[in-house]
Design a protein around this motif. Sequence first.
Motif, PDB file in Angstrom:
ATOM      1  N   GLN A 146      18.382  54.403  37.746  1.00 20.11           N
ATOM      2  CA  GLN A 146      17.790  53.077  37.490  1.00 20.11           C
ATOM      3  C   GLN A 146      18.847  52.627  36.509  1.00 20.11           C
ATOM      4  O   GLN A 146      19.446  53.226  35.718  1.00 20.11           O
ATOM      5  CB  GLN A 146      16.502  53.372  36.927  1.00 20.11           C
ATOM      6  CG  GLN A 146      15.531  52.275  36.326  1.00 20.11           C
ATOM      7  CD  GLN A 146      15.117  51.306  37.636  1.00 20.11           C
ATOM      8  OE1 GLN A 146      16.287  50.413  37.867  1.00 20.11           O
ATOM      9  NE2 GLN A 146      14.190  51.331  38.149  1.00 20.11           N
ATOM     10  N   THR A 147      18.850  51.089  36.375  1.00 27.64           N
ATOM     11  CA  THR A 147      19.436  50.413  35.268  1.00 27.64           C
ATOM     12  C   THR A 147      18.509  49.971  34.263  1.00 27.64           C
ATOM     13  O   THR A 147      17.526  49.290  34.634  1.00 27.64           O
ATOM     14  CB  THR A 147      20.292  49.328  36.044  1.00 27.64           C
ATOM     15  OG1 THR A 147      21.195  49.719  37.017  1.00 27.64           O
ATOM     16  CG2 THR A 147      20.929  48.357  35.111  1.00 27.64           C
ATOM     17  N   LEU A 148      18.729  50.487  33.190  1.00 27.31           N
ATOM     18  CA  LEU A 148      17.789  50.041  32.016  1.00 27.31           C
ATOM     19  C   LEU A 148      18.260  48.874  31.290  1.00 27.31           C
ATOM     20  O   LEU A 148      19.229  48.825  31.086  1.00 27.31           O
ATOM     21  CB  LEU A 148      17.652  51.185  31.380  1.00 27.31           C
ATOM     22  CG  LEU A 148      17.148  52.540  31.863  1.00 27.31           C
ATOM     23  CD1 LEU A 148      16.784  53.389  30.678  1.00 27.31           C
ATOM     24  CD2 LEU A 148      15.766  52.091  32.662  1.00 27.31           C
ATOM     25  N   LYS A 149      17.257  48.128  30.732  1.00 26.01           N
ATOM     26  CA  LYS A 149      17.825  46.935  29.730  1.00 26.01           C
ATOM     27  C   LYS A 149      16.765  47.356  28.372  1.00 26.01           C
ATOM     28  O   LYS A 149      16.038  48.160  28.324  1.00 26.01           O
ATOM     29  CB  LYS A 149      17.248  45.606  30.238  1.00 26.01           C
ATOM     30  CG  LYS A 149      18.093  45.175  31.572  1.00 26.01           C
ATOM     31  CD  LYS A 149      17.487  43.807  32.126  1.00 26.01           C
ATOM     32  CE  LYS A 149      18.320  43.359  33.087  1.00 26.01           C
ATOM     33  NZ  LYS A 149      17.791  41.965  33.644  1.00 26.01           N
ATOM     34  N   ALA A 150      17.306  46.767  27.266  1.00 24.82           N
ATOM     35  CA  ALA A 150      16.604  47.004  26.101  1.00 24.82           C
ATOM     36  C   ALA A 150      15.020  46.793  26.263  1.00 24.82           C
ATOM     37  O   ALA A 150      14.597  45.690  26.674  1.00 24.82           O
ATOM     38  CB  ALA A 150      17.117  46.146  25.085  1.00 24.82           C
ATOM     39  N   GLY A 151      14.429  47.898  25.852  1.00 21.27           N
ATOM     40  CA  GLY A 151      13.015  47.832  25.900  1.00 21.27           C
ATOM     41  C   GLY A 151      12.375  48.364  26.971  1.00 21.27           C
ATOM     42  O   GLY A 151      11.213  48.630  26.935  1.00 21.27           O
ATOM     43  N   ASP A 152      13.202  49.041  27.719  1.00 17.46           N
ATOM     44  CA  ASP A 152      12.778  49.813  29.023  1.00 17.46           C
ATOM     45  C   ASP A 152      12.748  51.265  28.509  1.00 17.46           C
ATOM     46  O   ASP A 152      13.504  51.881  27.575  1.00 17.46           O
ATOM     47  CB  ASP A 152      13.787  49.708  30.359  1.00 17.46           C
ATOM     48  CG  ASP A 152      13.698  48.280  30.996  1.00 17.46           C
ATOM     49  OD1 ASP A 152      12.786  47.724  30.695  1.00 17.46           O
ATOM     50  OD2 ASP A 152      14.728  48.272  31.353  1.00 17.46           O
TER      51      ASP A 152
ATOM     52  N   VAL B 127      22.075  51.757  22.343  1.00 12.16           N
ATOM     53  CA  VAL B 127      21.355  52.717  21.344  1.00 12.16           C
ATOM     54  C   VAL B 127      20.019  52.959  22.068  1.00 12.16           C
ATOM     55  O   VAL B 127      19.182  52.263  22.429  1.00 12.16           O
ATOM     56  CB  VAL B 127      21.149  52.224  19.959  1.00 12.16           C
ATOM     57  CG1 VAL B 127      20.587  50.950  20.015  1.00 12.16           C
ATOM     58  CG2 VAL B 127      20.734  53.210  19.034  1.00 12.16           C
ATOM     59  N   ALA B 128      19.648  54.212  22.269  1.00 14.67           N
ATOM     60  CA  ALA B 128      18.258  54.744  22.584  1.00 14.67           C
ATOM     61  C   ALA B 128      17.660  55.664  21.686  1.00 14.67           C
ATOM     62  O   ALA B 128      18.376  56.533  20.965  1.00 14.67           O
ATOM     63  CB  ALA B 128      18.613  55.426  24.046  1.00 14.67           C
TER      64      ALA B 128
ATOM     65  N   LEU C 107      15.149  52.530  25.471  1.00 14.35           N
ATOM     66  CA  LEU C 107      16.520  51.718  25.299  1.00 14.35           C
ATOM     67  C   LEU C 107      16.203  50.823  24.026  1.00 14.35           C
ATOM     68  O   LEU C 107      15.560  49.623  24.456  1.00 14.35           O
ATOM     69  CB  LEU C 107      16.935  51.211  26.475  1.00 14.35           C
ATOM     70  CG  LEU C 107      18.441  50.582  26.211  1.00 14.35           C
ATOM     71  CD1 LEU C 107      19.459  51.616  25.872  1.00 14.35           C
ATOM     72  CD2 LEU C 107      18.832  50.303  27.789  1.00 14.35           C
ATOM     73  N   LEU C 108      16.771  51.077  22.897  1.00 13.80           N
ATOM     74  CA  LEU C 108      16.422  49.975  21.959  1.00 13.80           C
ATOM     75  C   LEU C 108      17.382  48.734  22.047  1.00 13.80           C
ATOM     76  O   LEU C 108      17.084  47.460  21.818  1.00 13.80           O
ATOM     77  CB  LEU C 108      16.795  50.642  20.592  1.00 13.80           C
ATOM     78  CG  LEU C 108      15.688  51.481  20.133  1.00 13.80           C
ATOM     79  CD1 LEU C 108      16.093  52.185  18.710  1.00 13.80           C
ATOM     80  CD2 LEU C 108      14.521  50.796  19.721  1.00 13.80           C
ATOM     81  N   GLY C 109      19.023  49.017  22.385  1.00  9.01           N
ATOM     82  CA  GLY C 109      19.739  47.913  22.720  1.00  9.01           C
ATOM     83  C   GLY C 109      20.672  48.306  23.673  1.00  9.01           C
ATOM     84  O   GLY C 109      21.447  49.438  23.846  1.00  9.01           O
ATOM     85  N   GLY C 110      21.472  47.047  24.278  1.00 11.19           N
ATOM     86  CA  GLY C 110      22.510  47.341  25.164  1.00 11.19           C
ATOM     87  C   GLY C 110      21.966  47.667  26.745  1.00 11.19           C
ATOM     88  O   GLY C 110      20.495  47.380  26.912  1.00 11.19           O
ATOM     89  N   GLY C 111      22.507  48.257  27.513  1.00 17.33           N
ATOM     90  CA  GLY C 111      22.123  48.648  28.926  1.00 17.33           C
ATOM     91  C   GLY C 111      22.642  49.934  29.228  1.00 17.33           C
ATOM     92  O   GLY C 111      23.669  50.404  28.654  1.00 17.33           O
ATOM     93  N   LEU C 112      21.792  50.665  30.243  1.00 20.79           N
ATOM     94  CA  LEU C 112      22.393  51.990  30.562  1.00 20.79           C
ATOM     95  C   LEU C 112      21.885  52.210  31.925  1.00 20.79           C
ATOM     96  O   LEU C 112      21.027  51.655  32.440  1.00 20.79           O
ATOM     97  CB  LEU C 112      21.372  53.099  29.773  1.00 20.79           C
ATOM     98  CG  LEU C 112      21.796  53.445  28.278  1.00 20.79           C
ATOM     99  CD1 LEU C 112      20.809  54.439  27.695  1.00 20.79           C
ATOM    100  CD2 LEU C 112      23.433  53.952  28.016  1.00 20.79           C
ATOM    101  N   GLU C 113      22.929  53.009  32.734  1.00 21.29           N
ATOM    102  CA  GLU C 113      22.620  53.572  34.002  1.00 21.29           C
ATOM    103  C   GLU C 113      22.252  54.743  33.865  1.00 21.29           C
ATOM    104  O   GLU C 113      22.871  55.626  33.118  1.00 21.29           O
ATOM    105  CB  GLU C 113      23.784  53.280  35.024  1.00 21.29           C
ATOM    106  CG  GLU C 113      24.001  51.672  35.279  1.00 21.29           C
ATOM    107  CD  GLU C 113      25.253  51.693  36.207  1.00 21.29           C
ATOM    108  OE1 GLU C 113      25.961  52.573  36.597  1.00 21.29           O
ATOM    109  OE2 GLU C 113      25.562  50.304  36.316  1.00 21.29           O
TER     110      GLU C 113
END
Length: 214
Positions: free
Chosen positions: A132-138, A160-161, A113-119
Amino acid sequence: MTFDIITKHAFFFLLSTLAIISPIVQAGDPDIISDFVLPPNATEVNGTFFTYTTLRSIVSNPQPATSLTVIKTTMAEFPALNGQSVSYAVLLYPPGDVNPPHTHPRSAELLFLLGGGLEVGFVDTTNKLYTQTLKAGDMFVFPKGLSHYQYNPDSNNSAVAVSAFGSASAGTVSIPMAVFATGIDDGILAESFKTDVATVQKIKAGLTPPPPKP
């Protein structure tokens, strides 16, 4: 948030590559007995053959996506990947959008994950859900062949990922489309999902793109 984060973090493409070449390349495509595979009738090759430039515009002139956008770099788009057991996808998620449940039958997926957040989540063969909840850099790995999804819960910001695959052609099977948009009889689907034909037809209508306007 704008997509200038792609420019700021462009070097992570290289990081992702180094991360996936060793662990994921072991599963997927058959080995080849040459250094690389040339297209039919090719007699001469140079460095251009091993270079893919289509993603330049994403880095140099990033634009927010208005709908889920998946930009694939498989051997279909980049023939030099044939036999190399690796490919990419860049995923652009508008606010509140989802990449519906799907599978990749020929490879695991390593999402960065480059930017933003994702579930994100996947379901294993015992029907257990892992989320999992992801943050940028995960980073998050979706095991080979298992059903999985990604969702951007932010109603204001995009995400964006980059995803790496251990196959030059990992394949994608959309579960909603595979079930409801491939001609399976409505009665069979109604019985399978313990519902009625009218409900099945409503779901199908929602998955079918509207006809173009005259």
